[in-house]
Design a protein around this motif. Sequence first.
Motif, PDB file in Angstrom:
ATOM      1  N   GLU A 288     -83.650  15.276 -40.254  1.00 43.27           N
ATOM      2  CA  GLU A 288     -83.848  14.308 -39.173  1.00 43.27           C
ATOM      3  C   GLU A 288     -84.619  14.930 -38.011  1.00 43.27           C
ATOM      4  O   GLU A 288     -85.549  14.324 -37.473  1.00 43.27           O
ATOM      5  CB  GLU A 288     -82.498  13.779 -38.695  1.00 43.27           C
ATOM      6  CG  GLU A 288     -82.592  12.732 -37.608  1.00 43.27           C
ATOM      7  CD  GLU A 288     -81.218  12.250 -37.189  1.00 43.27           C
ATOM      8  OE1 GLU A 288     -80.825  12.510 -36.032  1.00 43.27           O
ATOM      9  OE2 GLU A 288     -80.537  11.610 -38.019  1.00 43.27           O
TER      10      GLU A 288
ATOM     11  N   THR B 182     -74.411  22.628 -45.860  1.00 40.76           N
ATOM     12  CA  THR B 182     -73.702  21.368 -46.038  1.00 40.76           C
ATOM     13  C   THR B 182     -74.693  20.207 -46.076  1.00 40.76           C
ATOM     14  O   THR B 182     -75.815  20.323 -45.583  1.00 40.76           O
ATOM     15  CB  THR B 182     -72.707  21.113 -44.883  1.00 40.76           C
ATOM     16  OG1 THR B 182     -73.443  20.923 -43.664  1.00 40.76           O
ATOM     17  CG2 THR B 182     -71.715  22.263 -44.727  1.00 40.76           C
ATOM     18  N   GLU B 183     -74.252  19.099 -46.641  1.00 44.10           N
ATOM     19  CA  GLU B 183     -75.091  17.897 -46.668  1.00 44.10           C
ATOM     20  C   GLU B 183     -75.369  17.409 -45.252  1.00 44.10           C
ATOM     21  O   GLU B 183     -76.478  16.987 -44.943  1.00 44.10           O
ATOM     22  CB  GLU B 183     -74.424  16.799 -47.493  1.00 44.10           C
ATOM     23  CG  GLU B 183     -74.468  17.049 -48.982  1.00 44.10           C
ATOM     24  CD  GLU B 183     -73.848  15.914 -49.790  1.00 44.10           C
ATOM     25  OE1 GLU B 183     -73.829  14.764 -49.298  1.00 44.10           O
ATOM     26  OE2 GLU B 183     -73.395  16.190 -50.913  1.00 44.10           O
ATOM     27  N   GLU B 184     -74.351  17.459 -44.400  1.00 45.97           N
ATOM     28  CA  GLU B 184     -74.523  17.037 -43.001  1.00 45.97           C
ATOM     29  C   GLU B 184     -75.532  17.927 -42.298  1.00 45.97           C
ATOM     30  O   GLU B 184     -76.391  17.460 -41.552  1.00 45.97           O
ATOM     31  CB  GLU B 184     -73.180  17.061 -42.272  1.00 45.97           C
ATOM     32  CG  GLU B 184     -73.269  16.763 -40.786  1.00 45.97           C
ATOM     33  CD  GLU B 184     -73.633  15.316 -40.461  1.00 45.97           C
ATOM     34  OE1 GLU B 184     -73.784  15.026 -39.259  1.00 45.97           O
ATOM     35  OE2 GLU B 184     -73.753  14.490 -41.371  1.00 45.97           O
ATOM     36  N   GLY B 185     -75.453  19.217 -42.504  1.00 44.10           N
ATOM     37  CA  GLY B 185     -76.405  20.148 -41.918  1.00 44.10           C
ATOM     38  C   GLY B 185     -77.822  19.886 -42.383  1.00 44.10           C
ATOM     39  O   GLY B 185     -78.771  19.904 -41.601  1.00 44.10           O
ATOM     40  N   GLU B 186     -77.980  19.609 -43.660  1.00 45.08           N
ATOM     41  CA  GLU B 186     -79.311  19.309 -44.200  1.00 45.08           C
ATOM     42  C   GLU B 186     -79.837  17.991 -43.642  1.00 45.08           C
ATOM     43  O   GLU B 186     -81.017  17.852 -43.343  1.00 45.08           O
ATOM     44  CB  GLU B 186     -79.282  19.285 -45.724  1.00 45.08           C
ATOM     45  CG  GLU B 186     -80.651  19.165 -46.353  1.00 45.08           C
ATOM     46  CD  GLU B 186     -81.643  20.237 -45.912  1.00 45.08           C
ATOM     47  OE1 GLU B 186     -82.810  19.885 -45.616  1.00 45.08           O
ATOM     48  OE2 GLU B 186     -81.272  21.425 -45.850  1.00 45.08           O
ATOM     49  N   ARG B 187     -78.949  17.003 -43.480  1.00 41.85           N
ATOM     50  CA  ARG B 187     -79.354  15.722 -42.898  1.00 41.85           C
ATOM     51  C   ARG B 187     -79.845  15.921 -41.475  1.00 41.85           C
ATOM     52  O   ARG B 187     -80.896  15.402 -41.089  1.00 41.85           O
ATOM     53  CB  ARG B 187     -78.194  14.726 -42.929  1.00 41.85           C
ATOM     54  CG  ARG B 187     -78.580  13.332 -42.405  1.00 41.85           C
ATOM     55  CD  ARG B 187     -77.376  12.438 -42.197  1.00 41.85           C
ATOM     56  NE  ARG B 187     -76.485  12.878 -41.148  1.00 41.85           N
ATOM     57  CZ  ARG B 187     -76.733  12.759 -39.834  1.00 41.85           C
ATOM     58  NH1 ARG B 187     -77.864  12.243 -39.410  1.00 41.85           N
ATOM     59  NH2 ARG B 187     -75.850  13.190 -38.944  1.00 41.85           N
ATOM     60  N   LEU B 188     -79.112  16.687 -40.676  1.00 38.22           N
ATOM     61  CA  LEU B 188     -79.506  16.946 -39.289  1.00 38.22           C
ATOM     62  C   LEU B 188     -80.833  17.690 -39.220  1.00 38.22           C
ATOM     63  O   LEU B 188     -81.690  17.383 -38.393  1.00 38.22           O
ATOM     64  CB  LEU B 188     -78.416  17.730 -38.555  1.00 38.22           C
ATOM     65  CG  LEU B 188     -77.141  16.968 -38.247  1.00 38.22           C
ATOM     66  CD1 LEU B 188     -76.053  17.918 -37.745  1.00 38.22           C
ATOM     67  CD2 LEU B 188     -77.401  15.860 -37.236  1.00 38.22           C
TER      68      LEU B 188
END
Length: 135
Positions: free
Chosen positions: A126, A117-123
């Motif tokens: 980061e 997911t995009e959120e997973g990749e962002r985390l």
Amino acid sequence: MVQPNHANMLDTAHGGNVMKWMDEVGAMSAMRFSGETCITARVDRMNFERPISVGDTAYITAYVYDAGTSSVRVRIITEREDLRTREREKTTESFFVYVAIDDDGAPTTVPKLTVSTEEGERLRTEALEREADGR
């Protein structure tokens, strides 16, 4: 919830207790990811930014952001939470490395980390950046 027996003479959570709680939650995250028993191999800095008072809750979140052959890297963030207001404020952050072991205590392989997911990749991004920056 931080109780008096968890506190130092300033009526805030003793840093050793916070670290222990973070290690336990981090290990659970590593074990859930790997499906194996995991032991702590390394702690990359422990930043205590503010205290957690007696009566507040230590709200700890952890997620796997990288994996090697037998190692699992976990970002762990602690927040203090007032249960009445649900207000949270970050208090502590660290990056732990765990090693998966087999029944004989020898390192064993872990799955490849996939982020879907995009959120997973962002985390993940980061965590890698914060770890590299030493923040």
